[in-house]
Write an enzyme that holds these catalytic residues in place. Sequence first.
Site, PDB file in Angstrom:
ATOM      1  N   LYS A   1     -53.543 -17.436 -23.194  1.00 38.32           N
ATOM      2  CA  LYS A   1     -52.680 -18.285 -22.356  1.00 38.32           C
ATOM      3  C   LYS A   1     -53.256 -19.694 -22.263  1.00 38.32           C
ATOM      4  O   LYS A   1     -52.519 -20.679 -22.294  1.00 38.32           O
ATOM      5  CB  LYS A   1     -52.493 -17.646 -20.989  1.00 38.32           C
TER       6      LYS A   1
ATOM      7  N   LYS B   1     -46.557  -9.954 -31.989  1.00 36.94           N
ATOM      8  CA  LYS B   1     -46.364  -8.886 -31.006  1.00 36.94           C
ATOM      9  C   LYS B   1     -45.104  -9.165 -30.175  1.00 36.94           C
ATOM     10  O   LYS B   1     -44.897 -10.307 -29.747  1.00 36.94           O
ATOM     11  CB  LYS B   1     -47.589  -8.843 -30.080  1.00 36.94           C
TER      12      LYS B   1
ATOM     13  N   LYS C   1     -42.015 -10.762 -23.924  1.00 35.95           N
ATOM     14  CA  LYS C   1     -41.029 -11.580 -23.216  1.00 35.95           C
ATOM     15  C   LYS C   1     -41.409 -13.044 -23.325  1.00 35.95           C
ATOM     16  O   LYS C   1     -40.585 -13.915 -23.546  1.00 35.95           O
ATOM     17  CB  LYS C   1     -41.023 -11.208 -21.723  1.00 35.95           C
TER      18      LYS C   1
HETATM   19  P1  TYM Z   1     -46.845  -5.450 -19.299  1.00 36.85           P
HETATM   20  O1  TYM Z   1     -45.876  -5.466 -18.181  1.00 36.85           O
HETATM   21  O2  TYM Z   1     -47.092  -6.712 -20.037  1.00 36.85           O
HETATM   22  O3  TYM Z   1     -46.407  -4.361 -20.363  1.00 36.85           O
HETATM   23  C1  TYM Z   1     -46.123  -3.035 -19.967  1.00 36.85           C
HETATM   24  C2  TYM Z   1     -46.611  -2.084 -21.045  1.00 36.85           C
HETATM   25  O4  TYM Z   1     -45.942  -2.358 -22.277  1.00 36.85           O
HETATM   26  C3  TYM Z   1     -46.910  -2.479 -23.315  1.00 36.85           C
HETATM   27  N1  TYM Z   1     -46.422  -3.433 -24.316  1.00 36.85           N
HETATM   28  C4  TYM Z   1     -46.448  -3.221 -25.636  1.00 36.85           C
HETATM   29  N2  TYM Z   1     -46.873  -2.169 -26.366  1.00 36.85           N
HETATM   30  C5  TYM Z   1     -46.748  -2.251 -27.719  1.00 36.85           C
HETATM   31  N3  TYM Z   1     -46.214  -3.333 -28.348  1.00 36.85           N
HETATM   32  C6  TYM Z   1     -45.767  -4.402 -27.668  1.00 36.85           C
HETATM   33  N4  TYM Z   1     -45.232  -5.444 -28.293  1.00 36.85           N
HETATM   34  C7  TYM Z   1     -45.882  -4.379 -26.242  1.00 36.85           C
HETATM   35  N5  TYM Z   1     -45.556  -5.264 -25.246  1.00 36.85           N
HETATM   36  C8  TYM Z   1     -45.900  -4.668 -24.079  1.00 36.85           C
HETATM   37  C9  TYM Z   1     -48.152  -3.006 -22.616  1.00 36.85           C
HETATM   38  O5  TYM Z   1     -49.315  -2.744 -23.389  1.00 36.85           O
HETATM   39  C10 TYM Z   1     -48.119  -2.233 -21.321  1.00 36.85           C
HETATM   40  O6  TYM Z   1     -48.697  -0.960 -21.465  1.00 36.85           O
HETATM   41  N6  TYM Z   1     -51.306  -5.486 -17.208  1.00 36.85           N
HETATM   42  C11 TYM Z   1     -50.189  -4.631 -17.441  1.00 36.85           C
HETATM   43  C12 TYM Z   1     -49.596  -4.062 -16.170  1.00 36.85           C
HETATM   44  C13 TYM Z   1     -50.599  -3.362 -15.325  1.00 36.85           C
HETATM   45  C14 TYM Z   1     -51.248  -2.132 -15.646  1.00 36.85           C
HETATM   46  C15 TYM Z   1     -52.124  -1.869 -14.552  1.00 36.85           C
HETATM   47  C16 TYM Z   1     -51.178  -1.267 -16.732  1.00 36.85           C
HETATM   48  C17 TYM Z   1     -51.063  -3.774 -14.127  1.00 36.85           C
HETATM   49  N7  TYM Z   1     -51.980  -2.885 -13.647  1.00 36.85           N
HETATM   50  C18 TYM Z   1     -52.922  -0.715 -14.539  1.00 36.85           C
HETATM   51  C19 TYM Z   1     -51.978  -0.107 -16.714  1.00 36.85           C
HETATM   52  C20 TYM Z   1     -52.848   0.150 -15.625  1.00 36.85           C
HETATM   53  C21 TYM Z   1     -49.130  -5.467 -18.146  1.00 36.85           C
HETATM   54  O7  TYM Z   1     -49.095  -6.662 -18.043  1.00 36.85           O
HETATM   55  O8  TYM Z   1     -48.224  -4.800 -18.810  1.00 36.85           O
END
Ligand code: TYM
Length: 323
Positions: free
Chosen positions: A110, A188, A191
């Site tokens: 970022k 990847k 959003k």
């Molecule tokens: P977030 O909201 O960005 O994404 C949610 C989940 O989707 C997966 N993901 C992907 N997997 C494969 N290919 C992609 N292109 C792709 N884009 C998104 C992410 O790896 C994620 O599993 N930090 C986390 C949210 C969070 C969390 C936690 C997760 C907060 N606390 C505790 C696990 C445990 C996040 O930003 O996910």
Amino acid sequence: MRVLSGIQPSGTLHLGNYFGAMKQHIELQDGHECFYFIANLHSLTTIQDAARLRQFTADVAVEYLTMGLDPSKVTFFRQSDVPEVTELAWVLSTVTGKGLLERAHSFKDKVAKGLAVNMGLFCYPLLMAADILIYRSHLVPVGKDQVQHIEMTQDMAGYFNQTYREVFVRPEPRLNDAPIVPGIDGQKMSKSYGNHIELFGDAKAIKKKIMAIKTDSTPVEDPKNPETCNVFALLKLLAEPAEVQEWDRRYRAAGMGYGEAKKRLAELYEAKFGPKRAIRAQWAARPDDIEDILRAGAKRARAVAQEVMADVYDACGIVVAKS
Ligand code: TYM
């Protein structure tokens, strides 16, 4: 075995979220004790518009339920309904070196993209570690982009346990066979990159996006490499294994155009997600029922969090007034 994961309400969910994370969340609900939450406090680092955050939070709940999350099997809740996680994030910050956070890829990306970074974004892994550790989670099913955050969580659990006493268990990440789902430009899917295919997009708009997926310029008459093709990567997620094998063969043989593979991908998308649009609309019309589900989940989650937090404070010597 306790399974935990979260999804940020920072926009509509896409194929990356589904195939990287949500699909495994739903598969794991049978046979495991699962805690899944909507990470709305994390979203504050990027969404600073109350109406949008409320809407996105409601949408994540609706879309999880639409895709098959069963609230009778899973503890499903909003992150902010368990305020103890923010207390634990603070405690973890006091045993964690600043250097660990400075090494976080997602933060560095970022910064490299020139985004204005706030302290929340910098401290993001502390809150995520608190999310995981406060429920004594063993397994965290995520996409590959989150693995480093889980490794940081393991480190933080170790720092705390060494400083005080063994309070936390060591969580492990769990990836499935789609750890990085590519977006329409081959990066990847995300959003924030604007290269995503929504789970519940309008059929025509999605088809247009699929037809715009970036490919190389190998002509129809030449053989193609399925392993480096973004269309094939998505076909693999949606088609049955026998069909995937057939596409693999056709790619390697001459005479197939990418347009044909894209058309089939659009059909497969529609076959899987098209019928869900009506189910999504039904859930979206039941906000009070969803609120009840999330409240019941928060009650269960909070009971665990309060117990662990009492253990944490006791280990640190923080005296809490008895109520
Ligand atoms: P977030 O909201 O960005 O994404 C949610 C989940 O989707 C997966 N993901 C992907 N997997 C494969 N290919 C992609 N292109 C792709 N884009 C998104 C992410 O790896 C994620 O599993 N930090 C986390 C949210 C969070 C969390 C936690 C997760 C907060 N606390 C505790 C696990 C445990 C996040 O930003 O996910």
